[in-house]
Design a protein around this motif. Structure first.
Motif, short mmCIF file in Angstrom:
data_model
loop_
_atom_site.label_atom_id
_atom_site.label_comp_id
_atom_site.label_asym_id
_atom_site.label_seq_id
_atom_site.Cartn_x
_atom_site.Cartn_y
_atom_site.Cartn_z
N ALA A 104 0.76 -1.13 0.02
CA ALA A 104 0.23 -0.14 0.03
C ALA A 104 0.95 1.13 0.10
CB ALA A 104 -0.90 -0.06 1.23
N GLU A 105 0.39 2.32 -0.59
CA GLU A 105 1.10 3.39 -0.77
C GLU A 105 1.16 4.37 0.48
OE1 GLU A 105 0.45 8.01 -2.57
OE2 GLU A 105 -0.68 6.39 -3.18
N ILE B 125 -2.47 4.07 2.18
CA ILE B 125 -3.85 3.91 1.52
C ILE B 125 -3.85 2.52 0.62
CG2 ILE B 125 -5.28 4.86 -0.46
CD1 ILE B 125 -4.04 7.76 0.25
N PRO B 126 -4.71 1.84 1.25
CA PRO B 126 -4.74 0.44 0.72
C PRO B 126 -5.34 0.60 -0.79
CG PRO B 126 -6.37 0.53 2.22
CD PRO B 126 -5.57 1.76 2.31
N PHE C 41 10.08 5.52 2.85
CA PHE C 41 8.91 4.93 2.89
C PHE C 41 8.11 4.84 1.36
CE2 PHE C 41 9.73 7.24 6.84
CZ PHE C 41 9.19 6.15 7.89
N TRP C 42 8.08 3.54 1.18
CA TRP C 42 7.47 3.12 -0.11
C TRP C 42 6.21 3.95 -0.51
CZ3 TRP C 42 3.56 0.70 -2.69
CH2 TRP C 42 3.82 0.10 -4.01
N THR C 43 6.35 4.50 -1.67
CA THR C 43 4.88 5.09 -2.25
C THR C 43 4.30 4.53 -3.41
OG1 THR C 43 6.23 6.98 -3.15
CG2 THR C 43 5.66 7.40 -1.06
N GLY C 44 5.12 3.67 -4.25
CA GLY C 44 4.45 3.25 -5.27
C GLY C 44 5.75 2.99 -6.35
N GLU C 45 5.33 2.79 -7.73
CA GLU C 45 6.45 2.72 -8.67
C GLU C 45 6.05 3.57 -9.79
OE1 GLU C 45 7.16 -1.45 -10.03
OE2 GLU C 45 7.76 -2.05 -8.04
N GLU C 46 7.23 4.09 -10.33
CA GLU C 46 6.96 4.87 -11.54
C GLU C 46 7.99 4.36 -12.76
OE1 GLU C 46 7.58 9.68 -12.46
OE2 GLU C 46 6.32 9.27 -10.98
N PHE D 222 7.76 -0.61 3.85
CA PHE D 222 6.77 -1.02 2.94
C PHE D 222 5.48 -1.33 3.93
CE2 PHE D 222 10.70 -2.31 1.58
CZ PHE D 222 10.88 -1.72 0.11
N ALA D 223 4.18 -0.94 3.59
CA ALA D 223 3.04 -1.23 4.02
C ALA D 223 2.44 -2.54 3.41
CB ALA D 223 2.07 -0.06 4.31
N VAL D 224 2.28 -3.52 4.06
CA VAL D 224 1.61 -4.69 3.32
C VAL D 224 0.30 -4.92 3.80
CG1 VAL D 224 2.18 -7.27 3.22
CG2 VAL D 224 4.04 -5.75 3.50
N THR D 225 -0.80 -5.23 2.79
CA THR D 225 -2.05 -5.38 2.74
C THR D 225 -2.38 -6.67 2.41
OG1 THR D 225 -2.62 -4.25 0.94
CG2 THR D 225 -2.77 -2.87 2.77
N ALA D 226 -3.47 -7.19 3.21
CA ALA D 226 -4.08 -8.65 2.55
C ALA D 226 -5.35 -8.57 2.36
CB ALA D 226 -3.66 -9.63 3.57
N LYS D 227 -5.93 -9.35 1.13
CA LYS D 227 -7.11 -9.27 0.60
C LYS D 227 -7.51 -10.57 0.50
CE LYS D 227 -10.00 -7.74 -3.23
NZ LYS D 227 -9.89 -6.89 -4.51
N TYR D 228 -8.80 -11.07 0.91
CA TYR D 228 -9.37 -12.42 0.57
C TYR D 228 -9.79 -12.33 -0.95
CZ TYR D 228 -9.01 -14.10 5.39
OH TYR D 228 -8.71 -14.48 6.60
N LEU D 229 -9.45 -13.18 -1.92
CA LEU D 229 -9.65 -13.00 -3.19
C LEU D 229 -11.11 -13.37 -3.70
CD1 LEU D 229 -6.58 -14.76 -4.83
CD2 LEU D 229 -6.93 -12.55 -4.73
#
Length: 151
Positions: A31-32, A55-56, A121-126, A82-89
């Motif tokens: 997550a960003e 933000i997830p 702090f990881w914000t994403g990729e560009e 890095f903020a790690v999130t989990a989601k049930y598919l």
């Protein structure tokens, strides 16, 4: 010959396992990170915790934890967060994502007064390149240090 038999045994074992699972599957993602509330300086030997906002991707993702990588380069300690999130598919009815906050806990400071910590702090990729919010925190006493710098 023994290697060939061992490889064949491994292949037979792996192909004999069933991948059909009726349980829910989890998907993990990063997550960003949008903000981190850091102190002006660190004191050697102290343990710190501080809030981090992220933000997830969507409302179905739940906070899983922080992934931290460390790197030491002389008197500079780099900490990648890095903020790690989990989601049930199997979940599809999701709300919009909202900014959330969690504490990054138990960061132990090991450097002396000549040391500084640079938090990334990881914000994403560009363009397939990781992007970070970089915050530098010196180790020392309040009157010996400057304000933390954010790039």
């Amino acid at each position: 010959m023994k290697r060939i038999l061992l490889i064949l045994a491994c292949i037979c074992t792996l192909t004999g396992c069933s991948l059909d699972d009726d349980g829910a599957s989890l998907s993990f993602s990063l997550a960003e990170i949008t903000d981190a509330q850091m102190p002006e300086y660190f004191e050697t030997g102290e343990v710190y915790s501080f809030p981090i906002s992220y933000i997830p991707d969507d409302g179905c993702e739940q906070f899983y934890g922080f992934d931290i990588d460390r790197e030491i380069n002389g008197n500079v300690r780099h900490v990648y967060v890095f903020a790690v999130t989990a989601k049930y598919l199997d979940r599809t009815n999701c709300d919009d994502a909202t900014e959330q906050e969690r504490d990054l806990r138990d960061i132990v400071i090991t450097g002396d007064e000549n040391t500084e910590y640079v938090f990334h702090f990881w914000t994403g990729e560009e363009n397939n390149e990781a992007q970070y919010i970089d915050i530098t925190i010196p180790v020392g006493e309040p009157d010996e240090t400057e304000e933390p710098t954010q790039e």
